[in-house]
Design a protein around this motif. Structure first.
Motif, PDB file in Angstrom:
ATOM      1  N   PRO A  15       0.824  -1.210   0.000  1.00 16.68           N
ATOM      2  CA  PRO A  15       0.000   0.000   0.000  1.00 16.68           C
ATOM      3  C   PRO A  15       0.855   1.255   0.000  1.00 16.68           C
ATOM      4  O   PRO A  15       1.930   1.302   0.603  1.00 16.68           O
ATOM      5  CB  PRO A  15      -0.811  -0.130   1.294  1.00 16.68           C
ATOM      6  CG  PRO A  15      -0.024  -1.049   2.166  1.00 16.68           C
ATOM      7  CD  PRO A  15       0.677  -1.989   1.240  1.00 16.68           C
ATOM      8  N   ALA A  16       0.358   2.286  -0.681  1.00 15.73           N
ATOM      9  CA  ALA A  16       1.073   3.557  -0.749  1.00 15.73           C
ATOM     10  C   ALA A  16       0.065   4.675  -0.908  1.00 15.73           C
ATOM     11  O   ALA A  16      -0.988   4.505  -1.519  1.00 15.73           O
ATOM     12  CB  ALA A  16       2.056   3.564  -1.915  1.00 15.73           C
ATOM     13  N   ASP A 108      -6.999  -5.039  -3.311  1.00 19.78           N
ATOM     14  CA  ASP A 108      -6.395  -4.360  -4.450  1.00 19.78           C
ATOM     15  C   ASP A 108      -5.797  -3.063  -3.924  1.00 19.78           C
ATOM     16  O   ASP A 108      -5.740  -2.843  -2.712  1.00 19.78           O
ATOM     17  CB  ASP A 108      -7.414  -4.119  -5.579  1.00 19.78           C
ATOM     18  CG  ASP A 108      -8.645  -3.359  -5.120  1.00 19.78           C
ATOM     19  OD1 ASP A 108      -8.508  -2.398  -4.334  1.00 19.78           O
ATOM     20  OD2 ASP A 108      -9.761  -3.729  -5.529  1.00 19.78           O
ATOM     21  N   SER A 109      -5.362  -2.187  -4.816  1.00 15.80           N
ATOM     22  CA  SER A 109      -4.679  -0.969  -4.376  1.00 15.80           C
ATOM     23  C   SER A 109      -5.581  -0.017  -3.611  1.00 15.80           C
ATOM     24  O   SER A 109      -5.098   0.905  -2.947  1.00 15.80           O
ATOM     25  CB  SER A 109      -4.072  -0.251  -5.589  1.00 15.80           C
ATOM     26  OG  SER A 109      -5.094   0.117  -6.505  1.00 15.80           O
ATOM     27  N   ASN A 110      -6.903  -0.218  -3.691  1.00 14.88           N
ATOM     28  CA  ASN A 110      -7.837   0.703  -3.047  1.00 14.88           C
ATOM     29  C   ASN A 110      -8.631   0.090  -1.898  1.00 14.88           C
ATOM     30  O   ASN A 110      -9.425   0.796  -1.267  1.00 14.88           O
ATOM     31  CB  ASN A 110      -8.831   1.262  -4.073  1.00 14.88           C
ATOM     32  CG  ASN A 110      -8.178   2.198  -5.061  1.00 14.88           C
ATOM     33  OD1 ASN A 110      -7.341   3.010  -4.687  1.00 14.88           O
ATOM     34  ND2 ASN A 110      -8.541   2.080  -6.323  1.00 14.88           N
ATOM     35  N   HIS A 111      -8.459  -1.206  -1.625  1.00 16.98           N
ATOM     36  CA  HIS A 111      -9.265  -1.864  -0.601  1.00 16.98           C
ATOM     37  C   HIS A 111      -8.398  -2.743   0.292  1.00 16.98           C
ATOM     38  O   HIS A 111      -7.707  -3.644  -0.206  1.00 16.98           O
ATOM     39  CB  HIS A 111     -10.354  -2.739  -1.240  1.00 16.98           C
ATOM     40  CG  HIS A 111     -11.358  -1.986  -2.050  1.00 16.98           C
ATOM     41  ND1 HIS A 111     -11.096  -1.569  -3.328  1.00 16.98           N
ATOM     42  CD2 HIS A 111     -12.619  -1.566  -1.754  1.00 16.98           C
ATOM     43  CE1 HIS A 111     -12.165  -0.926  -3.800  1.00 16.98           C
ATOM     44  NE2 HIS A 111     -13.083  -0.907  -2.859  1.00 16.98           N
ATOM     45  N   ILE A 112      -8.447  -2.466   1.586  1.00 17.15           N
ATOM     46  CA  ILE A 112      -7.755  -3.290   2.583  1.00 17.15           C
ATOM     47  C   ILE A 112      -8.735  -3.570   3.709  1.00 17.15           C
ATOM     48  O   ILE A 112      -9.323  -2.644   4.283  1.00 17.15           O
ATOM     49  CB  ILE A 112      -6.510  -2.588   3.164  1.00 17.15           C
ATOM     50  CG1 ILE A 112      -5.551  -2.177   2.049  1.00 17.15           C
ATOM     51  CG2 ILE A 112      -5.810  -3.486   4.168  1.00 17.15           C
ATOM     52  CD1 ILE A 112      -4.355  -1.369   2.546  1.00 17.15           C
ATOM     53  N   GLY A 135      -8.391   3.401  -0.480  1.00 15.06           N
ATOM     54  CA  GLY A 135      -7.313   4.230  -0.979  1.00 15.06           C
ATOM     55  C   GLY A 135      -7.783   5.552  -1.574  1.00 15.06           C
ATOM     56  O   GLY A 135      -8.807   5.613  -2.257  1.00 15.06           O
ATOM     57  N   GLN A 136      -7.010   6.613  -1.314  1.00 16.67           N
ATOM     58  CA  GLN A 136      -7.269   7.920  -1.924  1.00 16.67           C
ATOM     59  C   GLN A 136      -6.506   8.112  -3.227  1.00 16.67           C
ATOM     60  O   GLN A 136      -6.831   9.008  -4.003  1.00 16.67           O
ATOM     61  CB  GLN A 136      -6.887   9.031  -0.947  1.00 16.67           C
ATOM     62  CG  GLN A 136      -7.745   9.102   0.307  1.00 16.67           C
ATOM     63  CD  GLN A 136      -7.292  10.192   1.254  1.00 16.67           C
ATOM     64  OE1 GLN A 136      -6.086  10.354   1.486  1.00 16.67           O
ATOM     65  NE2 GLN A 136      -8.226  10.939   1.810  1.00 16.67           N
ATOM     66  N   PHE A 233     -17.871  12.408  11.599  1.00 13.25           N
ATOM     67  CA  PHE A 233     -16.670  12.567  10.799  1.00 13.25           C
ATOM     68  C   PHE A 233     -16.776  11.655   9.582  1.00 13.25           C
ATOM     69  O   PHE A 233     -17.065  10.463   9.714  1.00 13.25           O
ATOM     70  CB  PHE A 233     -15.425  12.207  11.604  1.00 13.25           C
ATOM     71  CG  PHE A 233     -15.300  12.971  12.889  1.00 13.25           C
ATOM     72  CD1 PHE A 233     -15.278  14.352  12.895  1.00 13.25           C
ATOM     73  CD2 PHE A 233     -15.205  12.302  14.099  1.00 13.25           C
ATOM     74  CE1 PHE A 233     -15.167  15.060  14.074  1.00 13.25           C
ATOM     75  CE2 PHE A 233     -15.094  12.995  15.288  1.00 13.25           C
ATOM     76  CZ  PHE A 233     -15.073  14.379  15.284  1.00 13.25           C
ATOM     77  N   MET A 234     -16.547  12.223   8.394  1.00 10.92           N
ATOM     78  CA  MET A 234     -16.584  11.458   7.163  1.00 10.92           C
ATOM     79  C   MET A 234     -15.233  11.621   6.470  1.00 10.92           C
ATOM     80  O   MET A 234     -14.751  12.743   6.292  1.00 10.92           O
ATOM     81  CB  MET A 234     -17.726  11.936   6.270  1.00 10.92           C
ATOM     82  CG  MET A 234     -18.015  11.031   5.095  1.00 10.92           C
ATOM     83  SD  MET A 234     -19.654  11.349   4.345  1.00 10.92           S
ATOM     84  CE  MET A 234     -19.380  12.970   3.618  1.00 10.92           C
ATOM     85  N   TYR A 235     -14.650  10.494   6.092  1.00  7.38           N
ATOM     86  CA  TYR A 235     -13.316  10.495   5.493  1.00  7.38           C
ATOM     87  C   TYR A 235     -13.452  10.105   4.024  1.00  7.38           C
ATOM     88  O   TYR A 235     -13.870   8.992   3.690  1.00  7.38           O
ATOM     89  CB  TYR A 235     -12.404   9.516   6.238  1.00  7.38           C
ATOM     90  CG  TYR A 235     -12.468   9.675   7.741  1.00  7.38           C
ATOM     91  CD1 TYR A 235     -11.760  10.681   8.391  1.00  7.38           C
ATOM     92  CD2 TYR A 235     -13.253   8.821   8.515  1.00  7.38           C
ATOM     93  CE1 TYR A 235     -11.825  10.836   9.772  1.00  7.38           C
ATOM     94  CE2 TYR A 235     -13.331   8.966   9.899  1.00  7.38           C
ATOM     95  CZ  TYR A 235     -12.616   9.967  10.518  1.00  7.38           C
ATOM     96  OH  TYR A 235     -12.693  10.117  11.882  1.00  7.38           O
ATOM     97  N   LEU A 236     -13.092  11.028   3.123  1.00  5.27           N
ATOM     98  CA  LEU A 236     -13.366  10.888   1.700  1.00  5.27           C
ATOM     99  C   LEU A 236     -12.173  10.311   0.943  1.00  5.27           C
ATOM    100  O   LEU A 236     -11.025  10.643   1.226  1.00  5.27           O
ATOM    101  CB  LEU A 236     -13.711  12.244   1.099  1.00  5.27           C
ATOM    102  CG  LEU A 236     -14.833  13.054   1.759  1.00  5.27           C
ATOM    103  CD1 LEU A 236     -15.016  14.370   1.032  1.00  5.27           C
ATOM    104  CD2 LEU A 236     -16.119  12.266   1.777  1.00  5.27           C
ATOM    105  N   THR A 237     -12.478   9.499  -0.060  1.00  2.00           N
ATOM    106  CA  THR A 237     -11.428   8.975  -0.935  1.00  2.00           C
ATOM    107  C   THR A 237     -11.201   9.881  -2.139  1.00  2.00           C
ATOM    108  O   THR A 237     -10.138   9.851  -2.751  1.00  2.00           O
ATOM    109  CB  THR A 237     -11.791   7.580  -1.450  1.00  2.00           C
ATOM    110  OG1 THR A 237     -12.991   7.665  -2.238  1.00  2.00           O
ATOM    111  CG2 THR A 237     -11.999   6.598  -0.299  1.00  2.00           C
TER     112      THR A 237
END
Length: 381
Positions: A15-16, A108-112, A135-136, A233-237
């Motif tokens: 992940p990055a 995948d790169s966007n889901h953990i 992932g953002q 609190f909402m955390y946006l991708t």
């Protein structure tokens, strides 16, 4: 009992970049615990702390959120051959963190998918948590007011104590360009004997460069919103997805949000074969959460959506039929009834509100006091 999803694993790459995450669970006494925030993996195997924030509380120990907690230098292991990684999160300063060791499973790169490890920063916490990181990507650190102004998000969330799920909420909120917030929601605490109509809601919003949005002063002019009287609190991708947690100690909740389509909805917007994944809790004294999964066909005409299908509730029970009828609305808030989901009386038609994201997805919440039901419909391919 539990429920969840299976995702096709298409990558096990390290992940990055930025990841929004939300986790919930319980401490050793059954008290609800929540943790959400943004992890910025800004160097190979490492989190410097820049752009990384978290919010948390533990109901059992009355640890309330105190704004943004931040991270000191932290680490992420290299993925093994199965895509399993280990996070060690070190809070900065004196701010405690319920869990410091997380295990992640990369889809995948966007889901953990995340689960907490036994060790933690509070010696007497002794709890478990699970959740999701999204992932953002290229949006990491690049959020501004324009990232959310004028958009609407459909959300669903719930809380669970040691006796089962006891509070659910779903709705749609719109971030207006002037910093005000509008929308519609339903909440269920088993206090609505006749079924609750969708409630207009208003408030205000802000967002930081890391994608952490605060939805504040949520109120309704004519009816109570349960304990949703402060903020969440909402955390946006940045790609239309988000995770969220509440900041209300009395009734904490965690869930997901999805950016709603911009155009108007019609009956045809909810048409086709949909998979259903839902969580229920019966009324006292039995309480105890149950889960269900099934398939429902929606057929639209000019003024109604008619639903037929089936579901399984697990625990060795036979599957059961589902029927229903919905009245469409241009804002994507469809109201109606579903029959077959009532645990105590399957022939009873219960009140539900559907919050449509688009023609492929909807969040559904039961609005009467027969039981608690929160679910997700997704168009089958």
């Amino acid at each position: 009992l539990g429920s969840g999803t299976l995702e096709l694993q298409t990558s096990t790459a390290a992940p990055a970049g930025g990841y929004v995450f939300s986790m919930n669970g319980g401490d050793q006494y059954g008290g609800q615990t929540l943790l959400g925030g943004i992890l910025n993996i800004d160097n190979p195997g490492g989190i410097s702390g820049a752009g990384s924030v978290f919010d948390f509380f533990d109901v059992g120990y009355n640890v309330s959120p105190s704004g943004e907690g931040s991270l000191a230098a932290s680490t992420v292991s290299a993925p093994d051959k199965f895509g399993r990684v280990q996070f060690v999160l070190n809070p900065a300063g004196a701010t405690p963190l319920l869990v410091q060791d997380l295990t992640g499973y990369i889809a995948d790169s966007n889901h953990i998918r995340l689960i907490s490890s036994p060790t933690n920063s509070l010696g007497n916490y002794q709890g478990v948590m699970g959740g999701l990181a999204l992932g953002q990507g290229a949006n990491t650190g690049k959020f501004s007011n324009s990232s959310i102004a004028g958009t609407s998000y459909v959300f669903g969330a719930s809380t669970q104590d040691g006796y089962g799920i006891n509070y659910q909420i779903a709705g749609v909120v719109t971030a207006n360009a002037d910093g005000t917030l509008g929308g519609t929601l339903n909440w269920n605490w088993l206090t609505n004997p006749g079924g609750q109509s969708p409630l207009p809601v208003n408030g205000s919003w802000t967002i930081g460069p890391n994608g952490r949005a605060t939805l504040s002063n949520l109120t309704n002019s004519s009816a109570t919103l349960g304990s949703l009287t402060n903020s969440l609190f909402m955390y946006l991708t940045g790609d239309g997805n988000a995770v969220l947690i509440s900041s209300v100690y009395a009734n904490p909740f965690a869930g997901q949000a999805f950016q709603q389509q911009a155009g108007a909805f019609t009956a045809a917007s909810f048409s086709g074969n949909y998979g259903l994944n839902a969580t229920q809790a019966e009324v006292q004294p039995s309480w105890g959460p149950t889960t269900m999964a099934g398939s429902v066909a929606a057929v639209a005409d000019d003024n109604t959506d008619t639903l037929t299908g089936f579901a399984d509730s697990g625990n060795g029970a036979a599957n059961f039929g589902i029927t229903g009828s919905l009245t469409p609305a241009s804002n994507g808030v469809f109201t109606g009834t579903l029959t077959g989901l009532d645990v105590a009386l399957p022939i009873k038609a219960n009140s539900f509100t559907f919050y449509l994201v688009d023609n492929t997805r909807a969040v559904v919440i039961e609005t009467d006091n027969s039981q608690l039901t929160l679910g997700y419909f997704e168009l089958q391919q």
